[in-house]
Motif scaffolding. Sequence first.
Motif, mmCIF file in Angstrom:
data_model
loop_
_atom_site.group_PDB
_atom_site.id
_atom_site.type_symbol
_atom_site.label_atom_id
_atom_site.label_comp_id
_atom_site.label_asym_id
_atom_site.label_seq_id
_atom_site.Cartn_x
_atom_site.Cartn_y
_atom_site.Cartn_z
ATOM 1 N N ARG A 1 -1.519 -25.821 -4.432
ATOM 2 C CA ARG A 1 -0.424 -25.734 -6.619
ATOM 3 C C ARG A 1 0.568 -25.460 -6.144
ATOM 4 O O ARG A 1 1.911 -25.709 -7.185
ATOM 5 C CB ARG A 1 -1.724 -24.467 -6.856
ATOM 6 N N VAL A 2 0.917 -24.730 -5.225
ATOM 7 C CA VAL A 2 2.387 -24.461 -5.229
ATOM 8 C C VAL A 2 3.455 -25.695 -4.752
ATOM 9 O O VAL A 2 4.429 -25.865 -5.940
ATOM 10 C CB VAL A 2 2.487 -22.859 -3.962
ATOM 11 N N GLN A 3 2.664 -26.610 -4.288
ATOM 12 C CA GLN A 3 3.846 -27.614 -3.389
ATOM 13 C C GLN A 3 4.209 -28.425 -4.718
ATOM 14 O O GLN A 3 4.974 -29.150 -5.393
ATOM 15 C CB GLN A 3 3.552 -28.076 -3.031
ATOM 16 N N ALA A 4 2.807 -27.957 -5.526
ATOM 17 C CA ALA A 4 2.413 -29.654 -6.733
ATOM 18 C C ALA A 4 3.278 -28.936 -7.924
ATOM 19 O O ALA A 4 4.261 -29.807 -8.228
ATOM 20 C CB ALA A 4 1.251 -29.346 -7.363
ATOM 21 N N ALA A 5 3.376 -27.547 -7.741
ATOM 22 C CA ALA A 5 4.414 -26.896 -8.816
ATOM 23 C C ALA A 5 6.402 -26.989 -8.198
ATOM 24 O O ALA A 5 6.611 -27.522 -9.206
ATOM 25 C CB ALA A 5 4.501 -25.345 -9.337
ATOM 26 N N TRP B 1 2.303 -16.286 -5.724
ATOM 27 C CA TRP B 1 3.551 -17.906 -5.439
ATOM 28 C C TRP B 1 3.580 -19.064 -6.095
ATOM 29 O O TRP B 1 4.550 -19.471 -6.418
ATOM 30 C CB TRP B 1 2.864 -17.558 -3.417
ATOM 31 N N VAL B 2 2.330 -19.519 -6.573
ATOM 32 C CA VAL B 2 2.155 -20.097 -7.985
ATOM 33 C C VAL B 2 2.918 -20.376 -9.208
ATOM 34 O O VAL B 2 3.277 -20.561 -9.718
ATOM 35 C CB VAL B 2 0.486 -20.476 -8.345
ATOM 36 N N ARG B 3 3.131 -18.664 -9.494
ATOM 37 C CA ARG B 3 3.267 -18.641 -10.784
ATOM 38 C C ARG B 3 4.853 -18.111 -10.862
ATOM 39 O O ARG B 3 5.008 -18.861 -11.359
ATOM 40 C CB ARG B 3 2.520 -16.693 -11.347
ATOM 41 N N TYR B 4 5.523 -17.761 -9.721
ATOM 42 C CA TYR B 4 6.549 -17.655 -9.256
ATOM 43 C C TYR B 4 7.304 -19.039 -9.424
ATOM 44 O O TYR B 4 8.574 -20.072 -9.569
ATOM 45 C CB TYR B 4 6.459 -17.039 -7.785
ATOM 46 N N ARG B 5 6.357 -20.083 -8.556
ATOM 47 C CA ARG B 5 6.898 -21.516 -8.240
ATOM 48 C C ARG B 5 6.510 -22.552 -9.767
ATOM 49 O O ARG B 5 7.527 -23.077 -9.820
ATOM 50 C CB ARG B 5 6.618 -22.009 -7.858
ATOM 51 N N ALA B 6 6.065 -21.814 -10.770
ATOM 52 C CA ALA B 6 5.929 -22.490 -11.672
ATOM 53 C C ALA B 6 6.570 -21.714 -12.592
ATOM 54 O O ALA B 6 7.478 -23.388 -13.125
ATOM 55 C CB ALA B 6 4.300 -21.974 -12.440
ATOM 56 N N ALA B 7 6.983 -21.349 -13.101
ATOM 57 C CA ALA B 7 8.383 -20.020 -13.484
ATOM 58 C C ALA B 7 9.693 -21.294 -12.447
ATOM 59 O O ALA B 7 10.222 -21.629 -13.846
ATOM 60 C CB ALA B 7 8.339 -18.961 -13.725
ATOM 61 N N GLU B 8 10.113 -21.685 -11.673
ATOM 62 C CA GLU B 8 10.742 -22.167 -11.367
ATOM 63 C C GLU B 8 11.133 -23.217 -11.805
ATOM 64 O O GLU B 8 12.118 -23.948 -12.691
ATOM 65 C CB GLU B 8 11.182 -21.685 -9.742
ATOM 66 N N ALA B 9 9.617 -24.168 -11.334
ATOM 67 C CA ALA B 9 9.417 -25.461 -11.689
ATOM 68 C C ALA B 9 9.402 -26.119 -13.604
ATOM 69 O O ALA B 9 10.962 -26.521 -13.570
ATOM 70 C CB ALA B 9 8.889 -26.281 -11.467
ATOM 71 N N LEU B 10 9.503 -24.507 -13.712
ATOM 72 C CA LEU B 10 9.488 -24.630 -15.595
ATOM 73 C C LEU B 10 10.616 -24.850 -16.160
ATOM 74 O O LEU B 10 11.616 -25.433 -16.571
ATOM 75 C CB LEU B 10 8.720 -23.302 -16.768
ATOM 76 N N SER B 11 11.775 -23.767 -15.744
ATOM 77 C CA SER B 11 13.007 -23.538 -15.574
ATOM 78 C C SER B 11 13.766 -24.990 -15.329
ATOM 79 O O SER B 11 15.294 -25.332 -16.025
ATOM 80 C CB SER B 11 14.494 -22.320 -14.952
ATOM 81 N N LYS B 12 14.016 -25.778 -14.704
ATOM 82 C CA LYS B 12 14.628 -27.011 -13.882
ATOM 83 C C LYS B 12 13.738 -27.973 -14.589
ATOM 84 O O LYS B 12 14.839 -29.652 -14.399
ATOM 85 C CB LYS B 12 14.141 -27.375 -12.680
ATOM 86 N N LEU B 13 13.531 -27.776 -15.290
ATOM 87 C CA LEU B 13 12.422 -29.090 -15.981
ATOM 88 C C LEU B 13 13.590 -29.697 -17.235
ATOM 89 O O LEU B 13 14.470 -28.997 -17.906
ATOM 90 C CB LEU B 13 11.320 -28.925 -17.122
ATOM 91 N N PRO B 14 13.891 -30.917 -17.275
ATOM 92 C CA PRO B 14 15.452 -31.633 -18.277
ATOM 93 C C PRO B 14 15.070 -31.015 -19.331
ATOM 94 O O PRO B 14 16.124 -30.321 -19.929
ATOM 95 C CB PRO B 14 15.362 -33.049 -17.901
ATOM 96 N N SER B 15 14.074 -31.122 -19.967
ATOM 97 C CA SER B 15 13.468 -30.999 -21.482
ATOM 98 C C SER B 15 14.435 -28.990 -21.536
ATOM 99 O O SER B 15 13.617 -28.663 -22.773
ATOM 100 C CB SER B 15 12.859 -30.975 -21.998
#
Length: 355
Positions: A271-275, A300-314
């Motif tokens: 899940r970490v890598q997917a996020a 770690w899943v929550r952390y990487r999800a938050a990081e991914a969310l901040s990087k989404l173009p939208s």
Amino acid sequence: MAHVGWILAITIHVFILLLFVWILVLRALRRMTERRRRNMVDVWRPLLAESLVEAPATLPSIHPRDHVLFLYLWNSMQESIKGEASEQLNDVARRAGMDTVALRLLHTGRLRLQLLAVATLGHLKEASVWDELVRLAHAHNAFLSIEAARAMVRIRPKAAIPLLIPLISTRSDWSPLKVMALLNEAGADLVAIALAQATVSAPPPIAARLIRLLASLRSPSALPIIRQLMNEQKPAEDVIAASLSFFGECSDPRALPMVRVYLTHPTWYIRVQAATALGKIGLEEDEARVIGLLGDTHWWVRYRAAEALSKLPSMTEAKMVELQATLPTVESQEVIMPFLTKLRATKTATALPAA
């Protein structure tokens, strides 16, 4: 008895005097050696630098005791340049007879000199030692074996890679940084295809190791093979995690449906890598999927999800502020804070007028 005592005292004083003289001689010899080496470096360093532009018409002789010092100086310069300049340095070394010296050092049996010889012969592209380098690439000593592998790549990259892939797969004692340097020297695209093809039939731990190397190379030429591997086989969890990382590093949009599937995988590091991958290739419609991971049981899943969310173009600062206010748990609200702060800092920096 007194006579014996005098003889003993005189003997001791003579021995001390001889020892003192010997120390002075050693110091003088060491100073002479250091002076000779300094003079040699002062002469050859500018000559080698000059040869990068135009080869000198004549070359000074090199004292046999300075052969090793010259090779260290020459290899150091070779490591810092590429292209035609490297060939010009090779010409200087051959004119100075250093190719013959390196061939002799290769068979000394002393590790330090063997390493120096292997590096030199690799830079010189000395094809006559190919079989010897293949043998040394299988040596027990990790330093010698990987240096031989690098020399093989410098001499015949296309022939070297098929021979080295099995070693790269299994030699856990090889430094990852040196392996990456070796692969980059061979050429990312050439290496990527060979690595990807090797993963198809490799055992899971080795396949995962090879795909992690592919992720570091970031070569898109291997993407079709890894996508096919993920679609047609039932990969082990380590292979899945490594592949998701590879898709993200290459920003592969064709892997997006596959990445989304693994967001709900029961194993947390998948899940970490997917996020993480989704943060690099995700679309606006993936916001809800990533937000769902902010309540994951694993930090770690929550952390990487938050990081991914901040990087989404939208994603914008206003959206993240609104989202934070609506999250149901303290844990999910806290994990967003550093990335919200980063978004604000980025916005402030963008708004500042240029100096």
